[in-house]
Design a protein around this motif. Structure first.
Motif, PDB file in Angstrom:
ATOM      1  N   SER A 203     -38.843   3.504 -21.039  1.00 12.79           N
ATOM      2  CA  SER A 203     -39.934   3.893 -20.592  1.00 12.79           C
ATOM      3  C   SER A 203     -40.819   2.869 -19.933  1.00 12.79           C
ATOM      4  O   SER A 203     -41.676   3.133 -20.094  1.00 12.79           O
ATOM      5  N   GLY A 204     -40.208   1.398 -20.840  1.00 11.10           N
ATOM      6  CA  GLY A 204     -41.113   0.205 -19.696  1.00 11.10           C
ATOM      7  C   GLY A 204     -41.261   0.132 -18.778  1.00 11.10           C
ATOM      8  O   GLY A 204     -42.496  -0.538 -17.951  1.00 11.10           O
ATOM      9  N   PHE A 205     -40.355   0.381 -17.480  1.00 10.79           N
ATOM     10  CA  PHE A 205     -40.972   0.609 -16.498  1.00 10.79           C
ATOM     11  C   PHE A 205     -40.910   1.862 -16.156  1.00 10.79           C
ATOM     12  O   PHE A 205     -40.506   2.497 -14.623  1.00 10.79           O
ATOM     13  N   GLU A 206     -41.512   3.010 -16.530  1.00  8.19           N
ATOM     14  CA  GLU A 206     -42.103   4.116 -15.747  1.00  8.19           C
ATOM     15  C   GLU A 206     -42.463   4.173 -15.019  1.00  8.19           C
ATOM     16  O   GLU A 206     -43.100   5.154 -14.648  1.00  8.19           O
ATOM     17  N   SER A 207     -43.603   3.563 -14.468  1.00  3.22           N
ATOM     18  CA  SER A 207     -44.484   3.096 -13.954  1.00  3.22           C
ATOM     19  C   SER A 207     -44.173   3.701 -12.357  1.00  3.22           C
ATOM     20  O   SER A 207     -43.188   3.907 -12.077  1.00  3.22           O
ATOM     21  N   ALA A 208     -45.137   4.497 -11.884  1.00  5.05           N
ATOM     22  CA  ALA A 208     -45.133   5.417 -10.315  1.00  5.05           C
ATOM     23  C   ALA A 208     -44.427   3.435  -9.746  1.00  5.05           C
ATOM     24  O   ALA A 208     -43.827   3.955  -8.481  1.00  5.05           O
ATOM     25  N   VAL A 209     -46.005   2.831  -9.262  1.00  2.00           N
ATOM     26  CA  VAL A 209     -45.092   1.209  -8.715  1.00  2.00           C
ATOM     27  C   VAL A 209     -44.125   1.561  -8.575  1.00  2.00           C
ATOM     28  O   VAL A 209     -43.635   0.512  -7.894  1.00  2.00           O
ATOM     29  N   PHE A 210     -43.611   0.966 -10.046  1.00  2.00           N
ATOM     30  CA  PHE A 210     -41.095   0.410  -9.896  1.00  2.00           C
ATOM     31  C   PHE A 210     -40.894   1.667  -9.287  1.00  2.00           C
ATOM     32  O   PHE A 210     -39.790   1.520  -8.150  1.00  2.00           O
ATOM     33  N   LEU A 211     -41.141   3.320  -9.515  1.00  3.07           N
ATOM     34  CA  LEU A 211     -40.298   3.859  -9.404  1.00  3.07           C
ATOM     35  C   LEU A 211     -39.874   3.945  -7.966  1.00  3.07           C
ATOM     36  O   LEU A 211     -39.686   4.269  -6.570  1.00  3.07           O
ATOM     37  N   GLU A 212     -41.661   3.971  -6.983  1.00  2.00           N
ATOM     38  CA  GLU A 212     -41.412   4.054  -5.483  1.00  2.00           C
ATOM     39  C   GLU A 212     -41.773   2.754  -4.488  1.00  2.00           C
ATOM     40  O   GLU A 212     -41.010   2.664  -3.938  1.00  2.00           O
ATOM     41  N   GLY A 213     -40.725   1.243  -5.642  1.00  2.00           N
ATOM     42  CA  GLY A 213     -40.010   0.631  -5.351  1.00  2.00           C
ATOM     43  C   GLY A 213     -39.425   0.382  -5.362  1.00  2.00           C
ATOM     44  O   GLY A 213     -37.905  -0.005  -4.712  1.00  2.00           O
ATOM     45  N   VAL A 214     -38.062   1.241  -6.519  1.00  2.00           N
ATOM     46  CA  VAL A 214     -36.912   1.263  -6.120  1.00  2.00           C
ATOM     47  C   VAL A 214     -36.303   2.156  -4.874  1.00  2.00           C
ATOM     48  O   VAL A 214     -35.891   1.703  -4.017  1.00  2.00           O
ATOM     49  N   GLN A 215     -36.998   3.562  -4.512  1.00  2.00           N
ATOM     50  CA  GLN A 215     -37.122   4.363  -3.925  1.00  2.00           C
ATOM     51  C   GLN A 215     -37.249   3.883  -2.366  1.00  2.00           C
ATOM     52  O   GLN A 215     -36.057   3.933  -1.512  1.00  2.00           O
ATOM     53  N   ARG A 216     -38.367   2.905  -2.401  1.00  6.74           N
ATOM     54  CA  ARG A 216     -37.787   2.016  -0.759  1.00  6.74           C
ATOM     55  C   ARG A 216     -36.984   1.136  -0.668  1.00  6.74           C
ATOM     56  O   ARG A 216     -36.508   0.868   0.773  1.00  6.74           O
ATOM     57  N   LEU A 217     -36.534   0.763  -1.994  1.00  6.84           N
ATOM     58  CA  LEU A 217     -35.301  -0.487  -1.928  1.00  6.84           C
ATOM     59  C   LEU A 217     -33.624   0.585  -1.528  1.00  6.84           C
ATOM     60  O   LEU A 217     -32.683   0.164  -1.395  1.00  6.84           O
ATOM     61  N   GLY A 218     -34.140   2.131  -1.125  1.00  5.87           N
ATOM     62  CA  GLY A 218     -32.917   2.725  -0.572  1.00  5.87           C
ATOM     63  C   GLY A 218     -31.837   3.400  -1.894  1.00  5.87           C
ATOM     64  O   GLY A 218     -30.231   4.047  -2.076  1.00  5.87           O
ATOM     65  N   PHE A 219     -33.000   3.478  -3.546  1.00  7.78           N
ATOM     66  CA  PHE A 219     -31.339   3.114  -5.015  1.00  7.78           C
ATOM     67  C   PHE A 219     -32.071   3.717  -5.975  1.00  7.78           C
ATOM     68  O   PHE A 219     -32.667   4.332  -5.262  1.00  7.78           O
ATOM     69  N   GLU A 220     -31.605   5.332  -6.245  1.00  7.30           N
ATOM     70  CA  GLU A 220     -31.034   5.995  -6.824  1.00  7.30           C
ATOM     71  C   GLU A 220     -31.937   5.211  -8.554  1.00  7.30           C
ATOM     72  O   GLU A 220     -31.969   4.017  -8.521  1.00  7.30           O
ATOM     73  N   PHE A 221     -32.651   6.519  -9.143  1.00 12.30           N
ATOM     74  CA  PHE A 221     -33.093   5.656 -10.669  1.00 12.30           C
ATOM     75  C   PHE A 221     -32.946   6.856 -11.518  1.00 12.30           C
ATOM     76  O   PHE A 221     -33.369   7.982 -11.456  1.00 12.30           O
ATOM     77  N   VAL A 222     -32.458   6.183 -12.240  1.00  9.41           N
ATOM     78  CA  VAL A 222     -32.661   7.342 -14.136  1.00  9.41           C
ATOM     79  C   VAL A 222     -33.400   5.763 -14.711  1.00  9.41           C
ATOM     80  O   VAL A 222     -32.921   5.123 -15.305  1.00  9.41           O
ATOM     81  N   VAL A 223     -34.787   6.367 -15.458  1.00 10.91           N
ATOM     82  CA  VAL A 223     -35.726   6.234 -15.967  1.00 10.91           C
ATOM     83  C   VAL A 223     -36.205   7.006 -17.510  1.00 10.91           C
ATOM     84  O   VAL A 223     -36.837   7.823 -16.929  1.00 10.91           O
ATOM     85  N   GLY A 224     -36.127   6.179 -18.608  1.00 11.40           N
ATOM     86  CA  GLY A 224     -37.014   6.496 -19.506  1.00 11.40           C
ATOM     87  C   GLY A 224     -38.221   6.943 -18.896  1.00 11.40           C
ATOM     88  O   GLY A 224     -39.530   6.064 -18.041  1.00 11.40           O
ATOM     89  N   VAL A 225     -39.104   7.572 -19.547  1.00 16.03           N
ATOM     90  CA  VAL A 225     -40.404   8.259 -20.168  1.00 16.03           C
ATOM     91  C   VAL A 225     -40.535   8.730 -20.933  1.00 16.03           C
ATOM     92  O   VAL A 225     -40.547   8.991 -22.533  1.00 16.03           O
ATOM     93  N   ARG A 226     -42.211   7.952 -21.299  1.00 16.34           N
ATOM     94  CA  ARG A 226     -42.780   8.746 -22.494  1.00 16.34           C
ATOM     95  C   ARG A 226     -43.140   9.989 -22.437  1.00 16.34           C
ATOM     96  O   ARG A 226     -43.479  10.607 -21.657  1.00 16.34           O
ATOM     97  N   SER A 227     -43.268  10.842 -23.960  1.00 24.04           N
ATOM     98  CA  SER A 227     -43.174  12.020 -24.494  1.00 24.04           C
ATOM     99  C   SER A 227     -43.984  12.265 -23.503  1.00 24.04           C
ATOM    100  O   SER A 227     -44.914  13.523 -23.814  1.00 24.04           O
ATOM    101  N   ASN A 228     -45.767  12.085 -23.709  1.00 30.49           N
ATOM    102  CA  ASN A 228     -46.589  12.832 -23.016  1.00 30.49           C
ATOM    103  C   ASN A 228     -46.941  11.976 -21.933  1.00 30.49           C
ATOM    104  O   ASN A 228     -48.591  11.567 -20.906  1.00 30.49           O
ATOM    105  N   ARG A 229     -46.045  11.799 -20.832  1.00 37.90           N
ATOM    106  CA  ARG A 229     -46.743  11.760 -19.111  1.00 37.90           C
ATOM    107  C   ARG A 229     -46.472  13.227 -18.878  1.00 37.90           C
ATOM    108  O   ARG A 229     -45.875  13.587 -19.078  1.00 37.90           O
ATOM    109  N   ARG A 230     -47.812  13.084 -18.213  1.00 35.96           N
ATOM    110  CA  ARG A 230     -48.159  14.235 -17.601  1.00 35.96           C
ATOM    111  C   ARG A 230     -47.266  14.662 -16.156  1.00 35.96           C
ATOM    112  O   ARG A 230     -47.085  14.197 -15.543  1.00 35.96           O
ATOM    113  N   THR A 231     -47.088  15.807 -16.252  1.00 36.13           N
ATOM    114  CA  THR A 231     -46.992  16.518 -14.951  1.00 36.13           C
ATOM    115  C   THR A 231     -47.743  17.846 -14.630  1.00 36.13           C
ATOM    116  O   THR A 231     -48.532  18.090 -14.947  1.00 36.13           O
ATOM    117  N   ASP A 232     -47.306  17.591 -12.932  1.00 37.53           N
ATOM    118  CA  ASP A 232     -47.926  18.951 -11.972  1.00 37.53           C
ATOM    119  C   ASP A 232     -47.028  19.925 -11.990  1.00 37.53           C
ATOM    120  O   ASP A 232     -47.698  21.020 -11.494  1.00 37.53           O
TER     121      ASP A 232
END
Length: 349
Positions: A166-195
């Motif tokens: 979860s230290g790498f859960e930021s949108a910047v990281f997730l977007e960067g990983v997908q920009r490289l064409g990779f999939e991801f499984v990343v931890g998130v904090r329990s209070n991470r908000r959703t839509d």
């Protein structure tokens, strides 16, 4: 992976290389220059801190060999899965004389962001960056830098999945990983908000359910959650996996945690005490090399130390020869006391 030619032809440097290889391939033994055979502590210090051998080329050759081994293992397989884990670990140090010492999350030391590759039985650390404190590149940025250096042919041959906590859960990281064409499984904090499935937190979402993170508008993710007694842990996947599959993927990140533990306590990473940035880089090179070679020779029939020595002697037989000759020199007086005298000479084969 590492050639004596890279450190020049000087006899002193060759002996220093061989002594350092033997030292770092001695799990459980204190990685201290005073423990080295055949060279003085000052000679080893100069080898790491001063001598102008091409350690950059050694890094390149080691990493190229690691990627090629992964490719060879994937031969005849149809786009196999390659897991790339990134995480930060702290080599705890105090004082101001060592390079790159800073405080992060209350821990004082050298903070390393490490890229670790795993495919089947092959698993090893590839590269690293150093987090240098406030007002410098963040661990997230450094992790993306490491992932951006993954060769293009790796992404074409493998289905790459990036694993992180979860230290790498930021949108910047997730977007960067997908920009490289990779999939991801990343931890998130329990209070991470959703839509979606509503304006709630991931703690309110079901195991295996679909979520849209509040600051992640690009696509729907699937959620895994696990209860470990007094705490629950959560992870999101860019692939729409079942909840249990997400947890199984997330657990593969523990291979990197195992490296952190063994690297520090068995291969000398925590015992770093050199005062130059060059010395630190070369020390980490030796740790990565020793761990990689040992991993390649590990089996249930061998202890960690036996696997390390087997790897060392198989790839660098001259190191074993020098070790044997050193032992003979140490025992000369004992042999003479019992009426023996040994001599040796090089044979032309």
């Amino acid at each position: 992976m590492l050639s004596v030619d890279h450190v020049g032809t000087a006899t002193t440097q060759q002996r220093s290389l061989q002594a350092s290889l033997h030292l770092f391939h001695s799990p459980g033994q204190k990685t201290n220059f005073s423990q080295a055979e055949g060279v003085s502590p000052s000679a080893l210090s100069s080898f790491f801190n001063i001598y102008d051998w091409d350690s950059d080329r050694c890094w390149e050759e080691m990493q190229d060999t690691q990627w090629r081994m992964l490719l060879d293992a994937a031969r005849h397989k149809r786009r196999p899965r390659l897991r790339l884990s990134v995480d930060l670990t702290t080599v705890e140090k105090v004082g101001t004389q060592l390079p790159y010492v800073s405080v992060y999350n209350g821990r004082h030391g050298i903070h390393l962001v490490v890229l670790f590759a795993e495919n089947g039985e092959l698993k090893f650390p590839i590269s690293y960056r150093i987090y240098q404190g406030k007002h410098t590149s963040t661990p997230v940025t450094l992790a993306l830098d490491l992932l951006e250096e993954v060769p293009d042919f790796v992404g074409k041959r493998f289905q790459v999945c990036v694993l992180a906590d979860s230290g790498f859960e930021s949108a910047v990281f997730l977007e960067g990983v997908q920009r490289l064409g990779f999939e991801f499984v990343v931890g998130v904090r329990s209070n991470r908000r959703t839509d979606h499935p509503g304006r709630v937190t991931v703690a309110d979402c079901p195991h295996g359910g679909y979520v849209n993170l509040a600051n992640w508008p690009l696509e729907t993710l699937s959620l895994g959650r696990i209860d470990r007694g007094d705490r629950e842990f959560f992870a999101v996947s860019s692939e729409l996996l079942e909840g249990d599959d997400i947890l199984a993927e997330g657990k593969r990140r523990w291979a990197l945690e195992s490296f952190f533990k063994e690297g520090k306590h068995q291969f000398g990473l925590a015992q770093f005490a050199l005062r130059t940035a060059r010395g630190l880089d070369r020390w980490i090179l030796m740790v990565f090399l020793a761990f990689t070679l040992t991993t390649l020779h590990r089996s249930e029939a061998l202890t960690l130390k036996e696997a390390a020595r087997l790897a060392l002697y198989a790839l660098f037989p001259e190191v074993r020869l020098n070790h044997l000759l050193s032992q003979i020199q140490k025992e000369q007086e004992f042999l003479r006391q019992h009426g023996y005298s040994l001599s040796y000479a090089r044979c032309n084969l």
